[in-house]
Design a protein around this motif. Structure first.
Motif, PDB file in Angstrom:
ATOM      1  N   TRP A  87       0.841  -1.188   0.000  1.00 10.85           N
ATOM      2  CA  TRP A  87       0.000   0.000   0.000  1.00 10.85           C
ATOM      3  C   TRP A  87       0.877   1.240   0.000  1.00 10.85           C
ATOM      4  O   TRP A  87       1.946   1.249   0.603  1.00 10.85           O
ATOM      5  N   LEU A  88       0.405   2.275  -0.654  1.00  8.95           N
ATOM      6  CA  LEU A  88       1.022   3.590  -0.592  1.00  8.95           C
ATOM      7  C   LEU A  88       0.005   4.513   0.067  1.00  8.95           C
ATOM      8  O   LEU A  88      -1.126   4.630  -0.402  1.00  8.95           O
ATOM      9  N   THR A  89       0.407   5.123   1.162  1.00 14.87           N
ATOM     10  CA  THR A  89      -0.451   6.072   1.867  1.00 14.87           C
ATOM     11  C   THR A  89       0.121   7.459   1.646  1.00 14.87           C
ATOM     12  O   THR A  89       1.323   7.668   1.828  1.00 14.87           O
ATOM     13  N   VAL A  90      -0.732   8.398   1.248  1.00 15.49           N
ATOM     14  CA  VAL A  90      -0.310   9.774   1.028  1.00 15.49           C
ATOM     15  C   VAL A  90      -1.122  10.683   1.952  1.00 15.49           C
ATOM     16  O   VAL A  90      -2.330  10.810   1.790  1.00 15.49           O
ATOM     17  N   LEU A  91      -0.431  11.256   2.931  1.00 14.40           N
ATOM     18  CA  LEU A  91      -1.041  12.249   3.815  1.00 14.40           C
ATOM     19  C   LEU A  91      -0.783  13.606   3.182  1.00 14.40           C
ATOM     20  O   LEU A  91       0.367  13.958   2.916  1.00 14.40           O
ATOM     21  N   THR A  92      -1.846  14.360   2.918  1.00 15.94           N
ATOM     22  CA  THR A  92      -1.732  15.640   2.219  1.00 15.94           C
ATOM     23  C   THR A  92      -2.215  16.772   3.102  1.00 15.94           C
ATOM     24  O   THR A  92      -3.303  16.696   3.669  1.00 15.94           O
ATOM     25  N   ILE A  93      -1.406  17.825   3.199  1.00 20.49           N
ATOM     26  CA  ILE A  93      -1.747  19.018   3.968  1.00 20.49           C
ATOM     27  C   ILE A  93      -1.721  20.201   3.003  1.00 20.49           C
ATOM     28  O   ILE A  93      -0.669  20.544   2.466  1.00 20.49           O
ATOM     29  N   VAL A  94      -2.892  20.798   2.773  1.00 18.65           N
ATOM     30  CA  VAL A  94      -3.012  21.930   1.858  1.00 18.65           C
ATOM     31  C   VAL A  94      -3.160  23.197   2.696  1.00 18.65           C
ATOM     32  O   VAL A  94      -4.075  23.298   3.506  1.00 18.65           O
ATOM     33  N   GLU A  95      -2.262  24.151   2.479  1.00 18.97           N
ATOM     34  CA  GLU A  95      -2.322  25.432   3.180  1.00 18.97           C
ATOM     35  C   GLU A  95      -2.487  26.537   2.138  1.00 18.97           C
ATOM     36  O   GLU A  95      -1.700  26.624   1.209  1.00 18.97           O
ATOM     37  N   ASP A  96      -3.530  27.349   2.324  1.00 17.49           N
ATOM     38  CA  ASP A  96      -3.834  28.406   1.372  1.00 17.49           C
ATOM     39  C   ASP A  96      -4.334  29.637   2.131  1.00 17.49           C
ATOM     40  O   ASP A  96      -5.459  29.641   2.627  1.00 17.49           O
ATOM     41  N   PRO A  97      -3.527  30.682   2.217  1.00 18.67           N
ATOM     42  CA  PRO A  97      -3.944  31.881   2.952  1.00 18.67           C
ATOM     43  C   PRO A  97      -5.083  32.643   2.279  1.00 18.67           C
ATOM     44  O   PRO A  97      -5.738  33.460   2.920  1.00 18.67           O
ATOM     45  N   THR A  98      -5.343  32.367   1.020  1.00 19.07           N
ATOM     46  CA  THR A  98      -6.407  33.067   0.302  1.00 19.07           C
ATOM     47  C   THR A  98      -7.788  32.490   0.591  1.00 19.07           C
ATOM     48  O   THR A  98      -8.738  33.240   0.818  1.00 19.07           O
ATOM     49  N   TYR A  99      -7.918  31.176   0.604  1.00 19.03           N
ATOM     50  CA  TYR A  99      -9.237  30.551   0.710  1.00 19.03           C
ATOM     51  C   TYR A  99      -9.459  29.644   1.914  1.00 19.03           C
ATOM     52  O   TYR A  99     -10.595  29.201   2.139  1.00 19.03           O
ATOM     53  N   LEU A 100      -8.427  29.323   2.691  1.00 18.08           N
ATOM     54  CA  LEU A 100      -8.597  28.408   3.818  1.00 18.08           C
ATOM     55  C   LEU A 100      -8.314  29.092   5.149  1.00 18.08           C
ATOM     56  O   LEU A 100      -7.384  29.892   5.257  1.00 18.08           O
ATOM     57  N   ASP A 101      -9.098  28.740   6.169  1.00 14.85           N
ATOM     58  CA  ASP A 101      -8.889  29.235   7.535  1.00 14.85           C
ATOM     59  C   ASP A 101      -7.773  28.483   8.250  1.00 14.85           C
ATOM     60  O   ASP A 101      -7.130  29.018   9.147  1.00 14.85           O
ATOM     61  N   GLN A 102      -7.578  27.238   7.886  1.00 13.10           N
ATOM     62  CA  GLN A 102      -6.575  26.372   8.503  1.00 13.10           C
ATOM     63  C   GLN A 102      -6.178  25.315   7.479  1.00 13.10           C
ATOM     64  O   GLN A 102      -6.814  25.206   6.437  1.00 13.10           O
ATOM     65  N   PRO A 103      -5.159  24.515   7.763  1.00 11.06           N
ATOM     66  CA  PRO A 103      -4.757  23.494   6.799  1.00 11.06           C
ATOM     67  C   PRO A 103      -5.886  22.489   6.534  1.00 11.06           C
ATOM     68  O   PRO A 103      -6.642  22.129   7.436  1.00 11.06           O
TER      69      PRO A 103
END
Length: 196
Positions: free
Chosen positions: A158-174
């Protein structure tokens, strides 16, 4: 897997600007948006298959059949700050050891294996969608991913991909997600579908 309806952005920590964008998104005008769902901030969440291989001594290449995208994970000191904004941006990769004893993560290297996660930080993205219903991310987005290869019973990898998206324009938090891919015995199910 179904695309959520317009206005359904449950679990995505959108700020007021992100909610306004998603609420005013017009699917009838989105016909030319083709590749916006296949940027690095979302492509690993799209149902599909991956082909992963070393392109050269310092670059892993990931091809996706969903949207026919190619990501390159660079193991170089260069930051990519001068790189142009593209759907896949510029991805800087490094092996990160697992801090606790007995960690299960095994790198994508063939030999000798390194114990730990593959950490990838991607910037220089074009603005796109986190979901196919107009939930946005901006060009200021930074995506951090942790790739872990795990072996389970009966020879299943298995390949597990943990993704954290940070966007100061549209997101309040990751915005944090986890995606799992099961290794297949061959490439017979590979079905590339272009994004446009």
């Amino acid at each position: 897997m179904l695309t959520p309806a317009k206005g359904d952005y449950a679990s995505v920590p959108l700020n007021p600007a992100g909610k306004k964008f998603a609420d005013t998104w017009d699917p009838s005008k989105a016909a030319g948006d083709g590749c916006k769902l296949y940027g690095a901030a979302a492509v690993m969440r799209d149902p599909g298959r991956l082909r992963i291989a070393w392109e050269d001594d310092s670059t892993i290449r990931i091809d996706t059949d969903a949207g026919m995208q190619t990501r390159r994970l660079h193991f170089t000191k260069a930051s990519g700050a001068a790189a142009e904004h593209t759907w896949q941006g510029y991805s800087r990769a490094e092996w990160e050891p697992i801090p606790q004893r007995g960690g299960l993560g095994v790198s994508l290297q063939t030999a000798p294996p390194k114990v730990g996660a593959l950490k990838v930080v991607t910037a220089n993205l074009r603005a796109g969608y986190l979901r196919g219903n107009g939930v946005p991310y901006s060009e200021k987005t930074v995506v951090t991913e942790y790739f872990d290869r795990l072996s389970a019973a009966y020879g299943t990898d298995w390949l597990t991909v943990l993704t954290i998206v940070e966007d100061p324009t549209y997101l309040d938090q990751p915005f944090i997600t986890s995606t799992h891919f099961k290794r297949e015995p061959d490439g017979s199910k590979w079905m590339p579908r272009p994004c446009e």
